[in-house]
Design an enzyme around this catalytic site. Structure first.
Site, mmCIF file in Angstrom:
data_model
loop_
_atom_site.group_PDB
_atom_site.id
_atom_site.type_symbol
_atom_site.label_atom_id
_atom_site.label_comp_id
_atom_site.label_asym_id
_atom_site.label_seq_id
_atom_site.Cartn_x
_atom_site.Cartn_y
_atom_site.Cartn_z
ATOM 1 N N HIS A 419 13.361 14.595 -22.910
ATOM 2 C CA HIS A 419 14.325 15.621 -22.506
ATOM 3 C C HIS A 419 13.962 16.205 -21.143
ATOM 4 O O HIS A 419 14.827 16.389 -20.282
ATOM 5 C CB HIS A 419 14.383 16.736 -23.556
ATOM 6 N N CYS A 750 1.351 -8.190 11.240
ATOM 7 C CA CYS A 750 1.291 -7.028 10.367
ATOM 8 C C CYS A 750 0.199 -6.110 10.884
ATOM 9 O O CYS A 750 -0.960 -6.493 10.944
ATOM 10 C CB CYS A 750 1.035 -7.436 8.914
#
Length: 797
Positions: A419, A750
């Site tokens: 919830h 990279c």
């Protein structure tokens, strides 16, 4: 009133009947009819209609009472609690209209006959006529009652459903969303119980609930009845599957299996209590609630349901422990992520953060700061200060009036479908659930930073950190001929970047997955008997619980971790670098010290390719290869390219490729491409020889710079000399691009330099680089630098 309109069988209604039976029951009816063709079992049942509710209200004169009570609330004459209690009391003392009760009991008798049970046990669920709409979710606003058996108990449960239309949270919710209280009616669904009290149950979404990534199914599972998950009472198991591969019978695309604590379960009760919580056994806590085949079956059902409805779905399922069959018991449209603008993505940067206090499951991707208010009960609402961080054990719908006033939420219990998680998403609040000990380690008045921006694990830090937020639209990002890819390492954070229009993943660091998710040295798993340290042995035993062979723990965790990264950009390429720890880093893994030498300079020592054919690590490398094979062949991610780091010579390349082939990873088989990091000067000098052995190069600018200039990149004293734009380094980069392209070998880079230095990005474009791979937070700036550089080249031609 026509009695035929008071009760309707679920398989006789559908989405068109929301005004008659509410969103929940209309959806159930739709599924009962539509899912027959897919052989998806949905329990039988019937529903009372909005006409029955209105007749109940009319014959008991409740409309006047409701109007007066709500008027007193609006005028400040009575409190919310007093108003709700007054209206609910009137409902509970009201009498059933004869024709309504008659129709309910007649349908109940017929349902029992169909089930071949005298007085069948049923689930009694509320379904408001304005709920589960794409623009408004009433999730958890009304009550459900399980294991209801017998006529008297059924009518009592139905009356409680009617009364729950006026719980404090339901009144608050309708006021907040502008619904007229008297125009909303309630239908009651009476459905055959699935005996998940002796089985398992849960919730699944056809979209990632935190990022909106729409190519996955997320399944939560716990032992016993499903209310335990919704109420946030347990930390459930979690499974993530990849939708595009579910139709491939030979693939098993499970991207994640996370074992939850599941310390309690909800089962059938006795006497006045229809259900009760009991502890789960130690064995049950350490066992998954679903087998892999059941996970895949549920995922396929979820996709079929989503395809029928045409929108992402929130689905409840149950497994009957008496017959071992799976059932779908509910489905409704997902109402949070599916409404977000998929062209926008937000990045957060956190600076000056304090010490980590607790961690748990991350809900959302935002960051919040504030002062803790620790509450045990929603009745303490008067103690809550607006804009604070709510900390509690778990929440239920009674907490909503407090939750909507909070800046963030932290709970001890619960998972992604609890919830607290559901309501936090709807309110747009960051939340961390399932921390287990937040109420013990946090206290009222404490300043904290709550971070959900670092992946699927959320963190609470001491103090108020500095936070910067940047929202970007994909439409504002220019297109480029040079590919701009992402450097990704953390599988838990990978889904955050699915909206980024990258050309793939140029660098996925295997060692991050090993260090942060596996945590154990590979050789300590392969040769566990050689680990003598008792603490290390205990940690390894705990982490590998449930794996008869410890090496299987490594292979599965590594494959699944990398799969999350590969899924994020599929079918675009993902370049996975094989492990590139240095010896000192390997030694820090659990059980690692006995297997690693002590080196004076690990940066240029026993690392990368040299380890893979060494007797001291060849078994570990074999496990890495098995994980890649599982990733590509079993999970199905053949977009994965393997990359070898720190390969010093062509002879060493031959040895590594030979070892890989012996482990079922032969270059070219099943389309396998093998790249090489270009980070040692010999890679440039002998580029022609290396290019004949590999399918592509990825320049590691950090290592290439330190080895070209002779500067230790970690030495602060020499930091001013470390410069990727030094002419010698740029010559190296230009040279390898030219030589590689002569043999049609791709070259990427990279490194951080293109992010920090626009001039360096322009240099790479001028040199003809095929791709640049950067961190996600640098992607937009680098993409713009590259676009400008390409435009400048075109202008000068």
């Amino acid at each position: 009133m026509n009695e035929d309109r008071l009760v309707i069988w679920l398989d006789e209604c559908g989405r068109k009947d929301i005004d008659l039976v509410g969103g929940k029951n209309a959806s159930l009816g739709e599924m009962l009819d539509a899912m027959k063709a897919n052989d998806i079992p949905v329990p039988q049942g019937f529903a009372t209609t909005s006409h029955a509710y209105r007749l109940f209200v009319q014959e008991n004169g409740l409309e006047k009472i409701i109007t007066e009570a709500l008027s007193d609330l609006a005028d400040g004459v009575s409190s919310l609690q007093e108003t709700g209690a007054r209206i609910r009391s009137e409902f509970m003392h009201a009498r059933w209209p004869h024709q309504v009760a008659k129709r309910i009991l007649s349908a109940y008798a017929r349902l029992s006959e169909r089930l071949l049970i005298d007085g069948a046990d049923v689930a009694v669920r509320s379904s408001a006529t304005a709920e589960d709409l794409p623009e408004a979710s009433f999730a958890g606003q009304q009550e459900s009652f399980l294991n209801i058996r017998g006529e008297e108990a059924l009518l009592a449960a139905c009356k409680r459903c009617y009364a729950s239309l006026f719980t404090d949270r339901a009144i608050t919710y309708r006021n907040l969303h502008g619904f007229d209280h008297l125009k909303v009616a309630l239908s009651i669904g009476i459905q055959a119980m699935v005996r998940s009290d002796v089985g398992s149950s849960g919730v699944m979404f056809t979209i990632d609930t935190e990022t909106g990534f729409d190519k996955v199914v997320v399944i939560n599972a716990a032992w016993g009845l499903g209310e335990s998950i919704v109420q946030g009472k347990v930390e459930p198991d979690e499974f993530v599957t990849f939708k595009p591969f579910l139709d491939h019978k030979r693939r098993k695309p499970i991207l994640e299996k996370r074992l939850g604590a599941k310390q309690i379960k909800l089962i059938y009760g006795s006497g006045d209590e229809a259900t009760q919580y009991v502890p789960t056994s130690v064995e049950a806590q350490s066992t998954y609630c679903l087998s892999d085949s059941e996970v895949l079956t549920l995922s396929r059902w979820a996709c079929a349901i989503e395809q029928h409805y045409g929108v992402p779905m929130d689905i409840e399922w149950a497994k009957d422990g008496t017959n071992e069959r799976l059932y779908i018991v509910q489905a409704r449209p997902e109402t949070v992520q599916s409404r977000n603008d998929s062209s926008l993505f937000t990045t957060y940067e956190i600076a000056s953060k304090g010490q980590q206090i607790v961690s748990g499951v991350s809900v959302g991707d935002a960051v919040a700061t504030g002062r803790v208010v620790l509450l045990e009960s929603p009745e303490q609402i008067s103690e809550f200060v607006d804009g604070s961080i709510l900390v509690t054990g778990d929440t239920d719908p009674d907490w909503v009036p407090i939750m909507k006033r909070a800046a963030g939420i932290v709970t001890d219990h619960g998972g992604r479908t609890s919830h607290a998680a559901i309501v936090s998403r709807e309110l747009g609040l960051p939340a961390i659930v399932g921390t287990r000990d937040a109420t013990r380690r946090l206290h009222t008045g404490q300043d904290v930073t709550l971070s959900c921006a670092e992946g699927d694990v959320g963190f609470v830090y001491e103090g108020v950190a500095q936070i910067s937020r940047n929202t970007i639209s994909a439409e504002d990002i220019p297109e480029t001929e040079t590919q701009v890819m992402l450097n990704l390492a953390n599988p838990g954070a990978a889904f955050r970047w699915w909206k980024v229009p990258a050309d793939g993943v140029g660098l996925a660091r295997m060692e991050f997955v090993i260090g942060n998710h596996i945590k154990i040295h590979p050789m300590a798993l392969a040769r566990f008997d050689e680990v003598k340290d008792e603490q290390a042995r205990s940690e390894i035993e705990s982490l590998t619980a449930g794996y008869p062979r410890k090496r299987d723990f490594f292979i599965e965790k590594l494959a699944v971790g990398l799969a999350r990264i590969a899924a994020t950009v599929h079918p675009k390429p993902v370049i996975v670098r094989m492990s590139d720890f240095k010896t000192n880093e390997y030694a820090n893994l659990i059980g690692g010290r006995v297997f690693e030498p002590v080196e004076e300079n690990p940066m240029i020592g026993f690392r990368g390719a040299s380890r893979y054919y060494s007797e001291s690590y060849e078994t570990g490398f074999a496990m890495e290869c098995e994980a890649i094979a599982k990733l590509r062949d079993e999970l199905g991610f053949d977009n994965v390219i393997v990359m070898i780091p720190f390969c010093r010579s062509p002879a060493e390349a031959d040895r590594v490729l030979e070892v890989m082939a012996s482990k079922g990873m032969k270059r070219g088989d099943n389309g396998l491409q093998v790249f090489m990091m270009c980070e040692v000067p010999s890679n440039v000098i002998l580029a022609d020889a290396f290019a004949r052995r590999f399918d592509g190069f990825s320049i590691g600018s950090n290592d290439l710079t330190q080895l070209t200039l002779g500067v230790d990149r970690d030495n602060e004293i020499l930091s001013d000399l470390f410069d990727e734009e030094n002419d010698a380094v740029k010559w190296m980069i230009s040279k390898v691009i030219v030589d590689a392209h002569k043999l049609d070998t791709r070259v990427g880079l990279c490194g951080q330099a293109p992010s920090d230095k626009p001039g360096f990005a322009e240099f790479l474009v001028r040199s003809g680089i095929d791709s640049i791979s950067v961190t996600p937070d640098s992607f937009v700036s680098v993409k713009k630098h590259v676009a400008c550089a390409e435009q400048h080249l075109r202008d000068t031609k």
